[in-house]
Design an enzyme around this catalytic site. Structure first.
Site, short mmCIF file in Angstrom:
data_model
loop_
_atom_site.label_atom_id
_atom_site.label_comp_id
_atom_site.label_asym_id
_atom_site.label_seq_id
_atom_site.Cartn_x
_atom_site.Cartn_y
_atom_site.Cartn_z
N LYS A 28 0.84 -1.20 0.00
CA LYS A 28 0.00 0.00 0.00
C LYS A 28 0.88 1.25 0.00
O LYS A 28 0.62 2.21 -0.71
CB LYS A 28 -0.93 0.00 1.23
CG LYS A 28 -2.07 -0.99 1.11
CD LYS A 28 -2.83 -1.21 2.41
CE LYS A 28 -3.86 -2.33 2.24
NZ LYS A 28 -4.47 -2.79 3.48
N GLN A 41 -4.86 -1.67 9.63
CA GLN A 41 -4.76 -2.97 8.99
C GLN A 41 -5.39 -4.06 9.87
O GLN A 41 -5.11 -4.15 11.06
CB GLN A 41 -3.26 -3.28 8.72
CG GLN A 41 -3.01 -4.55 7.93
CD GLN A 41 -3.52 -4.49 6.49
OE1 GLN A 41 -3.62 -3.43 5.88
NE2 GLN A 41 -3.85 -5.65 5.94
N ASP A 48 -11.18 2.72 3.87
CA ASP A 48 -11.59 1.32 3.69
C ASP A 48 -13.09 1.23 3.40
O ASP A 48 -13.56 0.22 2.87
CB ASP A 48 -11.35 0.54 5.00
CG ASP A 48 -10.04 -0.23 5.00
OD1 ASP A 48 -9.62 -0.71 3.93
OD2 ASP A 48 -9.44 -0.35 6.09
#
Ligand code: GUN
Length: 288
Positions: free
Chosen positions: A53, A97, A120
């Site tokens: 990422k 995460q 997200d």
């Protein structure tokens, strides 16, 4: 012959557009989109995802920060950190995460992230916006799947899309995104009876269950479009999807490879969300 839906190729084209848009945004506003990723503990797979990422962010001209916290980090400490980052105007996207260590409540943490920075798209408010047809940051893997299908001109309107897997991250939001494209949607899960009968009725079969090579050729209709969201590492170290690629590819019209299918699209959609968050935060700061 099955045509491969190449997530790397499609991603590289979308990332080039994001890069261009980012350059223009920086020039116009003097603001560099900034994604901040928090990782707790040192799970090797999560560390690889986070590294990818960061690399992807930097390649399109974003700023990227990774905060690595020890596995014994308390829930309260993580909440305090997120509250600080919510207030920090130099941060546009916050991603924690997952999975988190067992002593930390993931739902509570997701709810702490500012809705405007939730790149997200996991916050319950974003989920509500998605289902209500309101503007939102859409979850990355499901929107990556839709982008991939659109790139290959796969008709969704009126067709039967069958999703296997009812996770909050993939299966459930995919229902909405497919409905938005006017598909007829069925969702299957571990308690579904006669799974094969349903999968064989799918024009578009999307599999997200995390079981290596679970879908076999006899579960797939001739000429179906098959999207494999699974990424499973075998004991040999080889990465495989949830679909038995070699046999299913003899039947499918289009299919995603693993790796190189949905995976790169997820990160691409994360980049798109981060740019959108930066732009939306900038315009809402002007309207105050
Ligand atoms: N872990 C595996 N996939 C994801 C994802 O898309 N977002 C977050 N935050 N964690 C993950």
């Amino acid at each position: 012959m099955t045509k491969l839906m190449d997530g790397k190729l499609v991603s590289s084209q979308i990332r080039a557009e994001i890069s261009q848009e980012t350059e223009e945004f920086i020039k116009e506003m003097g603001i560099t989109p900034h994604l901040l990723v928090i990782i707790v503990g040192n799970d090797p797979a999560s560390m690889t995802y986070v590294k990818n990422k960061k690399k992807a962010c930097e390649a399109v001209g974003f700023k990227s920060t990774v905060i690595e916290l020890p596995v014994e980090t308390t829930e309260n400490h993580l909440i305090e950190l997120i509250q600080q980052l919510n207030e920090d105007n130099s941060v546009h996207g916050i991603l924690v995460q997952l999975p988190l260590p067992k002593h930390i409540n993931e739902e509570k943490i997701i709810e702490m992230i500012s809705v405007k920075k939730d790149v997200d798209g996991f916050h319950p408010y974003q989920v509500g916006c998605l289902v209500s047809g309101m503007d939102c940051l859409k979850p990355c893997t499901p929107s990556g799947v839709i982008e991939l299908l659109k790139y290959y001109d796969i008709e969704l309107k009126g067709r039967h899309a069958v999703i296997i897997g009812r996770s909050h991250i993939v299966g459930k939001p995919l229902i909405q995104l497919l409905l938005d494209e006017n598909a007829t949607v069925t969702i299957c899960h571990s308690q579904t009876k006669d799974l094969s009968q349903l999968t064989k009725s799918a024009d578009i079969l999307i599999v997200a269950i995390g079981k290596p090579n679970f879908i076999k050729a006899d579960m797939v209709k001739d000429q179906a479009v098959v999207v494999d969201v699974g990424i499973n590492r075998l004991e040999t170290g080889r990465l495989v999807g949830d679909v038995a690629f070699d046999e299913v590819s003899t039947k499918a019209s289009y299919m995603t490879p693993v790796p190189g299918g949905v995976g790169p699209m997820t990160i691409t959609m994360l980049l798109r969300n981060t740019l959108k968050a930066a732009k939306d935060l900038q315009s809402s700061s002007l309207s105050i």
